[in-house]
Design a protein around this motif. Sequence first.
Motif, short mmCIF file in Angstrom:
data_model
loop_
_atom_site.label_atom_id
_atom_site.label_comp_id
_atom_site.label_asym_id
_atom_site.label_seq_id
_atom_site.Cartn_x
_atom_site.Cartn_y
_atom_site.Cartn_z
N MET A 27 31.87 -68.28 10.25
CA MET A 27 30.89 -68.27 9.17
C MET A 27 31.51 -68.55 7.80
O MET A 27 30.83 -69.05 6.90
CB MET A 27 30.15 -66.93 9.14
CG MET A 27 29.34 -66.69 10.39
SD MET A 27 28.69 -65.01 10.49
CE MET A 27 27.34 -65.11 9.33
N GLY A 28 32.78 -68.21 7.63
CA GLY A 28 33.40 -68.48 6.34
C GLY A 28 34.81 -67.90 6.27
O GLY A 28 35.19 -67.07 7.09
N PHE A 29 35.58 -68.35 5.27
CA PHE A 29 36.91 -67.80 5.04
C PHE A 29 37.14 -67.60 3.57
O PHE A 29 36.44 -68.18 2.73
CB PHE A 29 38.01 -68.70 5.64
CG PHE A 29 38.36 -69.88 4.77
CD1 PHE A 29 39.33 -69.77 3.79
CD2 PHE A 29 37.71 -71.09 4.94
CE1 PHE A 29 39.65 -70.86 2.98
CE2 PHE A 29 38.03 -72.18 4.14
CZ PHE A 29 39.00 -72.06 3.15
N LEU A 30 38.12 -66.78 3.27
CA LEU A 30 38.45 -66.46 1.89
C LEU A 30 39.93 -66.11 1.83
O LEU A 30 40.42 -65.35 2.67
CB LEU A 30 37.60 -65.27 1.45
CG LEU A 30 37.82 -64.65 0.08
CD1 LEU A 30 37.53 -65.66 -1.03
CD2 LEU A 30 36.92 -63.44 -0.08
N ILE A 31 40.64 -66.68 0.88
CA ILE A 31 42.03 -66.29 0.63
C ILE A 31 42.07 -65.76 -0.79
O ILE A 31 41.60 -66.42 -1.73
CB ILE A 31 43.00 -67.49 0.75
CG1 ILE A 31 42.95 -68.09 2.16
CG2 ILE A 31 44.43 -67.05 0.41
CD1 ILE A 31 43.75 -69.36 2.33
N ILE A 32 42.58 -64.52 -0.93
CA ILE A 32 42.68 -63.93 -2.26
C ILE A 32 44.14 -63.61 -2.56
O ILE A 32 44.95 -63.44 -1.66
CB ILE A 32 41.82 -62.65 -2.40
CG1 ILE A 32 42.30 -61.54 -1.47
CG2 ILE A 32 40.35 -62.97 -2.16
CD1 ILE A 32 41.61 -60.21 -1.69
N ASP A 33 44.46 -63.55 -3.86
CA ASP A 33 45.83 -63.19 -4.23
C ASP A 33 45.97 -61.67 -4.27
O ASP A 33 45.00 -60.94 -4.01
CB ASP A 33 46.23 -63.84 -5.56
CG ASP A 33 45.48 -63.30 -6.77
OD1 ASP A 33 44.80 -62.25 -6.65
OD2 ASP A 33 45.58 -63.93 -7.83
N LYS A 34 47.15 -61.19 -4.59
CA LYS A 34 47.40 -59.74 -4.54
C LYS A 34 46.59 -58.97 -5.58
O LYS A 34 46.45 -57.76 -5.47
CB LYS A 34 48.89 -59.45 -4.67
CG LYS A 34 49.52 -59.86 -5.98
CD LYS A 34 51.01 -59.51 -5.97
CE LYS A 34 51.65 -59.66 -7.31
NZ LYS A 34 52.10 -60.96 -7.69
#
Length: 107
Positions: A27-34
């Motif tokens: 359904m979706g992806f997300l990459i976040i920083d620290k």
Amino acid sequence: STAAKMAAQSSEIDETMKKLTSHPGFMGFLIIDKDGIPIRSSLDHAEAVQYAGLLSLLAMKSRAAVRELDPQNDVTFLRLRSKKHEILVAPDKEYILMVIQSPQIKA
């Protein structure tokens, strides 16, 4: 050079995201920083910010709980399942990868 290394990493990320998006139920992806800031996402901006804020908190709480139980241990993966979604969270030192998918119903 640093630029060439970053370009190679970016292309590696693109390949991985391509594989993820072809999975059934994706359904979706997300990459976040620290710091919990969305860096890459297939979600719309408002959704990405909401997931980033809530799930980075969950990842931090999980890490704190695991380390409280055993200071030598750390969280490597979280799987959160609700009636509508399954959210996979893979925290790392600098980034957190999140994948949202529909839960697979076993017949």
